[in-house]
Design a protein around this motif. Sequence first.
Motif, PDB file in Angstrom:
ATOM      1  N   PRO A   1      41.493  27.603  38.612  1.00  0.00           N
ATOM      2  CA  PRO A   1      41.089  27.586  37.186  1.00  0.00           C
ATOM      3  C   PRO A   1      41.260  28.858  36.539  1.00  0.00           C
ATOM      4  N   PHE A   2      40.771  29.853  37.232  1.00  0.00           N
ATOM      5  CA  PHE A   2      41.114  31.214  36.516  1.00  0.00           C
ATOM      6  C   PHE A   2      42.318  31.437  35.801  1.00  0.00           C
ATOM      7  N   ILE A   3      43.436  31.063  36.480  1.00  0.00           N
ATOM      8  CA  ILE A   3      44.734  31.310  35.769  1.00  0.00           C
ATOM      9  C   ILE A   3      44.908  30.530  34.510  1.00  0.00           C
ATOM     10  N   LEU A   4      44.401  29.282  34.395  1.00  0.00           N
ATOM     11  CA  LEU A   4      44.570  28.369  33.258  1.00  0.00           C
ATOM     12  C   LEU A   4      43.434  29.137  32.406  1.00  0.00           C
TER      13      LEU A   4
ATOM     14  N   PHE B   1      49.970  42.022  33.545  1.00  0.00           N
ATOM     15  CA  PHE B   1      49.262  41.962  34.737  1.00  0.00           C
ATOM     16  C   PHE B   1      48.088  42.997  34.963  1.00  0.00           C
ATOM     17  N   GLY B   2      48.049  44.159  34.057  1.00  0.00           N
ATOM     18  CA  GLY B   2      46.942  45.069  34.409  1.00  0.00           C
ATOM     19  C   GLY B   2      45.790  44.359  33.330  1.00  0.00           C
ATOM     20  N   LEU B   3      46.077  43.730  32.311  1.00  0.00           N
ATOM     21  CA  LEU B   3      44.888  42.693  31.945  1.00  0.00           C
ATOM     22  C   LEU B   3      44.455  41.767  32.692  1.00  0.00           C
ATOM     23  N   PHE B   4      45.298  41.032  33.443  1.00  0.00           N
ATOM     24  CA  PHE B   4      44.949  40.205  34.290  1.00  0.00           C
ATOM     25  C   PHE B   4      43.999  40.676  35.254  1.00  0.00           C
TER      26      PHE B   4
ATOM     27  N   PHE C   1      38.542  41.291  37.535  1.00  0.00           N
ATOM     28  CA  PHE C   1      37.531  42.286  37.872  1.00  0.00           C
ATOM     29  C   PHE C   1      36.253  41.850  37.318  1.00  0.00           C
ATOM     30  N   VAL C   2      36.369  41.725  35.673  1.00  0.00           N
ATOM     31  CA  VAL C   2      35.108  41.493  35.110  1.00  0.00           C
ATOM     32  C   VAL C   2      34.904  40.202  35.379  1.00  0.00           C
ATOM     33  N   PHE C   3      35.560  39.129  35.512  1.00  0.00           N
ATOM     34  CA  PHE C   3      34.954  37.720  35.849  1.00  0.00           C
ATOM     35  C   PHE C   3      34.292  37.677  37.189  1.00  0.00           C
ATOM     36  N   PHE C   4      34.854  38.326  38.273  1.00  0.00           N
ATOM     37  CA  PHE C   4      34.050  38.284  39.657  1.00  0.00           C
ATOM     38  C   PHE C   4      32.948  39.249  39.480  1.00  0.00           C
ATOM     39  N   GLY C   5      33.016  40.194  38.666  1.00  0.00           N
ATOM     40  CA  GLY C   5      31.837  40.998  38.605  1.00  0.00           C
ATOM     41  C   GLY C   5      30.749  40.290  37.923  1.00  0.00           C
ATOM     42  N   VAL C   6      30.674  39.548  36.829  1.00  0.00           N
ATOM     43  CA  VAL C   6      29.737  38.634  36.170  1.00  0.00           C
ATOM     44  C   VAL C   6      29.263  37.612  37.075  1.00  0.00           C
ATOM     45  N   ASN C   7      30.430  37.018  37.903  1.00  0.00           N
ATOM     46  CA  ASN C   7      29.866  36.042  39.062  1.00  0.00           C
ATOM     47  C   ASN C   7      29.113  36.391  39.787  1.00  0.00           C
ATOM     48  N   VAL C   8      29.288  37.857  40.436  1.00  0.00           N
ATOM     49  CA  VAL C   8      28.426  38.210  41.429  1.00  0.00           C
ATOM     50  C   VAL C   8      27.003  38.652  40.892  1.00  0.00           C
TER      51      VAL C   8
ATOM     52  N   VAL D   1      25.773  38.802  47.035  1.00  0.00           N
ATOM     53  CA  VAL D   1      26.635  37.937  48.004  1.00  0.00           C
ATOM     54  C   VAL D   1      27.701  39.073  48.666  1.00  0.00           C
ATOM     55  N   ARG D   2      28.112  38.450  49.628  1.00  0.00           N
ATOM     56  CA  ARG D   2      29.251  39.350  50.511  1.00  0.00           C
ATOM     57  C   ARG D   2      30.538  39.723  49.851  1.00  0.00           C
ATOM     58  N   LEU D   3      30.274  41.057  49.683  1.00  0.00           N
ATOM     59  CA  LEU D   3      31.238  41.613  48.695  1.00  0.00           C
ATOM     60  C   LEU D   3      32.677  41.493  49.257  1.00  0.00           C
ATOM     61  N   TRP D   4      33.031  41.528  50.668  1.00  0.00           N
ATOM     62  CA  TRP D   4      34.321  41.652  51.153  1.00  0.00           C
ATOM     63  C   TRP D   4      34.919  40.136  50.775  1.00  0.00           C
ATOM     64  N   GLY D   5      33.930  38.989  51.050  1.00  0.00           N
ATOM     65  CA  GLY D   5      34.325  37.545  50.555  1.00  0.00           C
ATOM     66  C   GLY D   5      34.876  37.525  49.117  1.00  0.00           C
ATOM     67  N   VAL D   6      34.002  38.059  48.189  1.00  0.00           N
ATOM     68  CA  VAL D   6      34.535  38.300  46.871  1.00  0.00           C
ATOM     69  C   VAL D   6      35.995  38.969  46.766  1.00  0.00           C
ATOM     70  N   PHE D   7      36.092  40.102  47.593  1.00  0.00           N
ATOM     71  CA  PHE D   7      37.379  40.921  47.261  1.00  0.00           C
ATOM     72  C   PHE D   7      38.254  39.879  47.929  1.00  0.00           C
ATOM     73  N   GLU D   8      38.058  39.087  48.988  1.00  0.00           N
ATOM     74  CA  GLU D   8      39.364  38.315  49.434  1.00  0.00           C
ATOM     75  C   GLU D   8      39.553  37.132  48.549  1.00  0.00           C
ATOM     76  N   GLN D   9      38.666  36.557  47.904  1.00  0.00           N
ATOM     77  CA  GLN D   9      38.840  35.608  46.786  1.00  0.00           C
ATOM     78  C   GLN D   9      39.454  36.031  45.473  1.00  0.00           C
ATOM     79  N   MET D  10      39.277  37.268  45.170  1.00  0.00           N
ATOM     80  CA  MET D  10      39.798  38.257  44.169  1.00  0.00           C
ATOM     81  C   MET D  10      41.357  38.252  44.718  1.00  0.00           C
ATOM     82  N   PHE D  11      41.546  38.761  45.770  1.00  0.00           N
ATOM     83  CA  PHE D  11      42.967  38.963  46.258  1.00  0.00           C
ATOM     84  C   PHE D  11      44.086  37.709  46.391  1.00  0.00           C
ATOM     85  N   ALA D  12      43.178  36.660  46.582  1.00  0.00           N
ATOM     86  CA  ALA D  12      43.948  35.249  46.727  1.00  0.00           C
ATOM     87  C   ALA D  12      44.147  34.874  45.293  1.00  0.00           C
ATOM     88  N   THR D  13      43.289  35.020  44.489  1.00  0.00           N
ATOM     89  CA  THR D  13      43.492  34.548  42.890  1.00  0.00           C
ATOM     90  C   THR D  13      44.530  35.488  42.313  1.00  0.00           C
TER      91      THR D  13
END
Length: 194
Positions: free
Chosen positions: A69-72, A134-137, A142-149, A160-172
């Motif tokens: 849903p972040f894409i939307l 893409f840069g703005l994305f 980064f801000v989106f996941f930072g706020v969530n952390v 939270v486990r930051l490696w898991g957050v990084f994996e989810q960021m990469f997948a997004t």
Amino acid sequence: MKVPGLLGLKKRGFAGTVIHRGVRATKAAKVITAWDWLFAPALMSVALTIVLATAFQPFGLYLPEPVSPFILAFTWPLIRPSYIAPFVLGALGFFLDFFWGAPLGFWTLSLVLVYGVLALARTYLIGQEWGVLFGLFLLTEFVFFGVNVILALIDTGAVVRLWGVFEQMFATTLLFPFVLILLEKYVHSDARFQ
């Protein structure tokens, strides 16, 4: 005194205008409804979230779980700000809250914040090259996941486990081509919204 060449040009010019208006009318006949650019992508996002959460583990690896849903939330304000879109994002956020077991309103708040900020900055972002988008994305992500952390830290009192957050960021981030597809389909098309 009649000039035969001038009459011939006027006739051809008039006929060309009629044909041109006919082509323009067929382009304008394509009406994009809320189903096309809001509800259908939202349902696809829900389906993608459910499919990627299955227990299928090829080679012992888990499937990535992007926040689709972040894409939307990133794309909809760039396509067209709408009164309906924040409510659809809120529903998608509540779905993620229940599906992933997050506190009620966790994903909803984050998604609606992204939508609101980008809706305010829309006039500066429309027409930018894909590299700038893409840069703005990446910055928005980064801000989106930072706020969530930070929200998770406030809620649980633990980081939270930051490696898991990084994996989810990469997948997004891997879903960024869908941003370009949606923008190309709805922003650059000669179509009327209803």
